[in-house]
Design a protein around this motif. Structure first.
Motif, PDB file in Angstrom:
ATOM      1  N   ILE A   1      -5.998   1.645   8.052  1.00 36.95           N
ATOM      2  CA  ILE A   1      -6.688   1.722   6.765  1.00 36.95           C
ATOM      3  C   ILE A   1      -7.357   0.381   6.487  1.00 36.95           C
ATOM      4  O   ILE A   1      -6.679  -0.640   6.404  1.00 36.95           O
ATOM      5  N   PRO A   2      -8.685   0.352   6.351  1.00 37.41           N
ATOM      6  CA  PRO A   2      -9.376  -0.925   6.123  1.00 37.41           C
ATOM      7  C   PRO A   2      -9.212  -1.395   4.685  1.00 37.41           C
ATOM      8  O   PRO A   2      -8.985  -0.588   3.782  1.00 37.41           O
ATOM      9  N   ARG A   3      -9.305  -2.708   4.445  1.00 39.42           N
ATOM     10  CA  ARG A   3      -9.392  -3.209   3.069  1.00 39.42           C
ATOM     11  C   ARG A   3     -10.756  -2.766   2.539  1.00 39.42           C
ATOM     12  O   ARG A   3     -11.782  -3.009   3.159  1.00 39.42           O
ATOM     13  N   ASN A   4     -10.766  -2.094   1.396  1.00 41.08           N
ATOM     14  CA  ASN A   4     -12.010  -1.473   0.913  1.00 41.08           C
ATOM     15  C   ASN A   4     -11.926  -1.429  -0.605  1.00 41.08           C
ATOM     16  O   ASN A   4     -11.032  -0.798  -1.174  1.00 41.08           O
ATOM     17  N   VAL A   5     -12.827  -2.112  -1.298  1.00 39.80           N
ATOM     18  CA  VAL A   5     -12.700  -2.282  -2.742  1.00 39.80           C
ATOM     19  C   VAL A   5     -12.705  -0.947  -3.494  1.00 39.80           C
ATOM     20  O   VAL A   5     -12.089  -0.819  -4.539  1.00 39.80           O
TER      21      VAL A   5
ATOM     22  N   GLN B   1       7.555  -7.960 -11.471  1.00 42.26           N
ATOM     23  CA  GLN B   1       8.173  -6.893 -10.692  1.00 42.26           C
ATOM     24  C   GLN B   1       7.150  -6.141  -9.839  1.00 42.26           C
ATOM     25  O   GLN B   1       7.527  -5.409  -8.920  1.00 42.26           O
ATOM     26  N   LYS B   2       5.848  -6.319 -10.131  1.00 41.79           N
ATOM     27  CA  LYS B   2       4.834  -5.710  -9.264  1.00 41.79           C
ATOM     28  C   LYS B   2       4.867  -6.460  -7.955  1.00 41.79           C
ATOM     29  O   LYS B   2       4.948  -7.700  -7.926  1.00 41.79           O
ATOM     30  N   GLY B   3       4.805  -5.678  -6.850  1.00 42.22           N
ATOM     31  CA  GLY B   3       4.912  -6.326  -5.565  1.00 42.22           C
ATOM     32  C   GLY B   3       3.597  -6.898  -5.068  1.00 42.22           C
ATOM     33  O   GLY B   3       2.533  -6.403  -5.420  1.00 42.22           O
ATOM     34  N   GLY B   4       3.688  -7.946  -4.263  1.00 43.24           N
ATOM     35  CA  GLY B   4       2.537  -8.480  -3.544  1.00 43.24           C
ATOM     36  C   GLY B   4       1.493  -9.145  -4.415  1.00 43.24           C
ATOM     37  O   GLY B   4       0.320  -9.140  -4.060  1.00 43.24           O
TER      38      GLY B   4
ATOM     39  N   GLY C   1       0.792  -1.226   0.000  1.00 43.07           N
ATOM     40  CA  GLY C   1       0.000   0.000   0.000  1.00 43.07           C
ATOM     41  C   GLY C   1       0.824   1.274   0.000  1.00 43.07           C
ATOM     42  O   GLY C   1       0.341   2.333   0.371  1.00 43.07           O
ATOM     43  N   LYS C   2       2.100   1.211  -0.482  1.00 43.80           N
ATOM     44  CA  LYS C   2       2.938   2.416  -0.537  1.00 43.80           C
ATOM     45  C   LYS C   2       2.325   3.447  -1.479  1.00 43.80           C
ATOM     46  O   LYS C   2       2.094   4.588  -1.144  1.00 43.80           O
ATOM     47  N   THR C   3       2.022   3.001  -2.703  1.00 39.42           N
ATOM     48  CA  THR C   3       1.497   3.915  -3.720  1.00 39.42           C
ATOM     49  C   THR C   3       0.120   4.432  -3.333  1.00 39.42           C
ATOM     50  O   THR C   3      -0.156   5.627  -3.423  1.00 39.42           O
ATOM     51  N   THR C   4      -0.728   3.518  -2.875  1.00 34.31           N
ATOM     52  CA  THR C   4      -2.088   3.901  -2.479  1.00 34.31           C
ATOM     53  C   THR C   4      -2.048   4.929  -1.350  1.00 34.31           C
ATOM     54  O   THR C   4      -2.837   5.873  -1.332  1.00 34.31           O
ATOM     55  N   THR C   5      -1.098   4.769  -0.415  1.00 35.61           N
ATOM     56  CA  THR C   5      -0.982   5.717   0.695  1.00 35.61           C
ATOM     57  C   THR C   5      -0.422   7.049   0.209  1.00 35.61           C
ATOM     58  O   THR C   5      -0.894   8.117   0.603  1.00 35.61           O
TER      59      THR C   5
ATOM     60  N   CYS D   1      -5.556  -9.817  -9.396  1.00 32.71           N
ATOM     61  CA  CYS D   1      -6.724  -9.275 -10.100  1.00 32.71           C
ATOM     62  C   CYS D   1      -7.013  -7.850  -9.657  1.00 32.71           C
ATOM     63  O   CYS D   1      -8.066  -7.552  -9.095  1.00 32.71           O
ATOM     64  N   GLU D   2      -6.037  -6.972  -9.900  1.00 31.66           N
ATOM     65  CA  GLU D   2      -6.183  -5.570  -9.485  1.00 31.66           C
ATOM     66  C   GLU D   2      -5.626  -4.672 -10.596  1.00 31.66           C
ATOM     67  O   GLU D   2      -4.819  -5.091 -11.410  1.00 31.66           O
ATOM     68  N   PHE D   3      -6.030  -3.420 -10.578  1.00 34.21           N
ATOM     69  CA  PHE D   3      -5.681  -2.509 -11.663  1.00 34.21           C
ATOM     70  C   PHE D   3      -4.182  -2.283 -11.808  1.00 34.21           C
ATOM     71  O   PHE D   3      -3.626  -2.404 -12.893  1.00 34.21           O
TER      72      PHE D   3
HETATM   73  N1  LIG Z   1      -7.049  -0.215   1.657  1.00 36.05           N
HETATM   74  C1  LIG Z   1      -7.072  -0.930   0.546  1.00 36.05           C
HETATM   75  N2  LIG Z   1      -8.170  -1.664   0.248  1.00 36.05           N
HETATM   76  C2  LIG Z   1      -8.208  -2.411  -0.872  1.00 36.05           C
HETATM   77  N3  LIG Z   1      -7.209  -2.504  -1.767  1.00 36.05           N
HETATM   78  C3  LIG Z   1      -6.099  -1.815  -1.528  1.00 36.05           C
HETATM   79  C4  LIG Z   1      -5.947  -0.984  -0.377  1.00 36.05           C
HETATM   80  N4  LIG Z   1      -4.714  -0.416  -0.413  1.00 36.05           N
HETATM   81  C5  LIG Z   1      -4.125  -0.864  -1.541  1.00 36.05           C
HETATM   82  N5  LIG Z   1      -4.956  -1.693  -2.214  1.00 36.05           N
HETATM   83  C6  LIG Z   1      -4.675  -2.413  -3.467  1.00 36.05           C
HETATM   84  O1  LIG Z   1      -3.664  -3.371  -3.181  1.00 36.05           O
HETATM   85  C7  LIG Z   1      -2.703  -3.403  -4.228  1.00 36.05           C
HETATM   86  C8  LIG Z   1      -1.344  -3.051  -3.661  1.00 36.05           C
HETATM   87  O2  LIG Z   1      -1.316  -1.698  -3.241  1.00 36.05           O
HETATM   88  P1  LIG Z   1      -0.168  -0.707  -3.781  1.00 36.05           P
HETATM   89  O3  LIG Z   1       0.071  -0.933  -5.228  1.00 36.05           O
HETATM   90  O4  LIG Z   1      -0.505   0.654  -3.316  1.00 36.05           O
HETATM   91  O5  LIG Z   1       1.054  -1.269  -2.939  1.00 36.05           O
HETATM   92  P2  LIG Z   1       2.601  -0.919  -3.137  1.00 36.05           P
HETATM   93  O6  LIG Z   1       3.253  -1.186  -1.840  1.00 36.05           O
HETATM   94  O7  LIG Z   1       2.736   0.432  -3.700  1.00 36.05           O
HETATM   95  O8  LIG Z   1       3.046  -2.018  -4.234  1.00 36.05           O
HETATM   96  P3  LIG Z   1       4.511  -2.096  -4.912  1.00 36.05           P
HETATM   97  O9  LIG Z   1       5.338  -2.813  -3.877  1.00 36.05           O
HETATM   98  O10 LIG Z   1       4.312  -2.918  -6.176  1.00 36.05           O
HETATM   99  O11 LIG Z   1       4.959  -0.713  -5.187  1.00 36.05           O
HETATM  100  C9  LIG Z   1      -3.174  -2.419  -5.288  1.00 36.05           C
HETATM  101  O12 LIG Z   1      -3.865  -3.127  -6.293  1.00 36.05           O
HETATM  102  C10 LIG Z   1      -4.113  -1.491  -4.530  1.00 36.05           C
HETATM  103  O13 LIG Z   1      -5.135  -0.976  -5.331  1.00 36.05           O
END
Ligand SMILES: Nc1ncnc2c1ncn2[C@@H]1O[C@H](COP(=O)(O)OP(=O)(O)OP(=O)(O)O)[C@@H](O)[C@H]1O
Ligand SMILES: Nc1ncnc2c1ncn2[C@@H]1O[C@H](COP(=O)(O)OP(=O)(O)OP(=O)(O)O)[C@@H](O)[C@H]1O
Ligand SMILES: [Mg+2]
Ligand SMILES: [Mg+2]
Lengths: 260, 260
Positions: A217-221, B10-13, A15-19, B154-156
């Protein structure tokens, strides 16, 4: 004074990018001027903010051909701008070789931007979105930052990398950046339906105490859907649990800033 | 003949480690002899299989001080062994510098292991768990592999990196490993409650056709819980949807192998 915060964790998908996108948007929503620097060659933060123009990018900034002021531009969120990333960033580590200043390219670019800004219109927060690796890009972010904000997914594997990340921060503080400290750890993708999430939350709070934000931060679609619309979740669905949590996190970040 | 498959994205997680552990277990369950090589400094595959002894690790193998045969050991799953990872692997890229053979260290270590094996007791599958980056460790895995298996969440954001990964595979095939091809793309963490998952599944099947396995791995909390018990989900909860999906994936992988 401009505050520079790196969002880092070598564990992928936490969730780095999402945050970065949604905390940045929430800070802008309460009146702060925010710049997000996308330092991940995948460019997810740029895409999630609908940043289609990448003619100038953070690769150009890191290689010194463009200033940060010229690479940044405003997003569809008032007071929020982005310096977008392209895949070229992958070449940065190889191309910089053993050059002595390679760890400080980003720090120097940010300092130059701040020095040139109008004091009445300066950037309040710079958020740096890091790739999932402790490579030279992430080291640059840690060397440039005042503090590190660590997104931590409420899952077992995410705990495993935490000790390594904290020791890397220590090392960077010792070698490259004496002011670097942990701003806080934010627990992400908390799923109240599973016992696993609660176990991770309990473990992390027990070990790290008040380094952990009280906001979870909750998991939230709606959060996962919003990047496909090129919008932060606060613009996509303001009332959803994800947006409300990021708004709360923003006020907690500002609160901590006052106390630092 | 021993088949070497790299799990890369290379995408994480996105489920690389989870797929390495559970596909490996499912292949072993149907009688195949399997070795998992943990090439991620985070060492998640090693932890998820309860591999506590890391006195010999893949870092030793990559730096040439230990053979793969000496670094591997049997897990608590019959016919499944692991070559565990430690954080030292982070130093591999820096330490190997510009040495000309640095891309083939893993390929050579695997060839040496295969050459020394008893033909009546040879390893059937070698699965390599890659870090979330297209760095020298992942390049070593792609240079050593017969094929790449791509876990895709299965995410964007997961869609965004796919084109880059496929072009990297092309590049490696051209420069380092002419036999490298895409074994398949497996969709992971599919959540039938959200429209987002279906959109991603439809998009990926439309673009990649039968490169995509028909088996889709559902999001299933038992899968996320099992690593905290040091066990693959097939041992932790055989009947759950996650285990059943990985068993189906294993038979699909074997089926494809027959046709190659
Ligand atoms: N609170 C949330 N609820 C539901 N889905 C989430 C939430 N936070 C992140 N996601 C989803 O989970 C996936 C991983 O999140 P994100 O890409 O932000 O992580 P990241 O740490 O930036 O990944 P990377 O390590 O590849 O850079 C994404 O598809 C994102 O949309
Ligand atoms: N089918 C599934 N259902 C539920 N959770 C899952 C599933 N697959 C993986 N997970 C969980 O999602 C998280 C990410 O998976 P995993 O660590 O295997 O991905 P990865 O691609 O190896 O990550 P990294 O990029 O950090 O190496 C882990 O916490 C894992 O337990
Ligand atoms: Mg990211
Ligand atoms: Mg992994």
């Amino acid at each position: 004074k401009t505050r520079v915060i790196a969002l880092a964790n070598q564990k992928g998908g936490v969730g780095k990018t999402t945050t970065a996108i949604n905390l940045g948007t929430a800070l802008a929503a309460v009146g702060e001027k925010v710049l997000i620097i996308d330092l991940d060659p995948q460019g997810n933060a740029s895409t999630g903010l609908g940043a289609d123009d990448r003619s100038a990018s953070t690769f150009d900034v890191m290689s010194g051909t463009t200033s940060l002021a010229d690479a940044r531009f405003v997003t569809n969120v008032p007071r929020l701008s982005i310096a977008p990333a392209t895949i070229d960033l992958m070449a940065f580590e190889r191309e910089s070789g053993m050059e002595s200043g390679r760890h400080y390219r980003l720090r120097d670019a940010i300092s130059a931007m701040i020095a040139a800004e109008d004091p009445d219109d300066r950037t309040d927060y710079v958020l740096i979105d890091c790739p999932p690796s402790l490579n030279l890009l992430t080291v640059n972010a840690l060397a440039a930052a005042d503090a590190v904000l660590v997104p931590l997914q409420c899952e077992f594997f995410a705990l495993e990398g935490l000790a390594q990340l904290l020791s890397t921060v220590e090392e960077i503080r010792g070698r490259l950046n004496p002011k670097l400290h942990i701003h806080g750890v934010v627990l992400t993708m908390y799923d109240q339906r599973t016992a696993l999430s609660d176990q991770v939350v309990d473990d992390v709070r027990r070990v790290l105490g008040d380094k952990v934000y009280s906001t979870v931060i909750p998991r939230n679609v709606r959060v996962a859907e919003s990047p496909s619309h090129g919008k932060p979740v606060l613009l996509y669905d303001y009332r959803c649990a994800g947006s409300q949590a990021y708004i709360k996190l923003a006020s907690e970040v500002i609160e901590r800033e006052k106390r630092m």
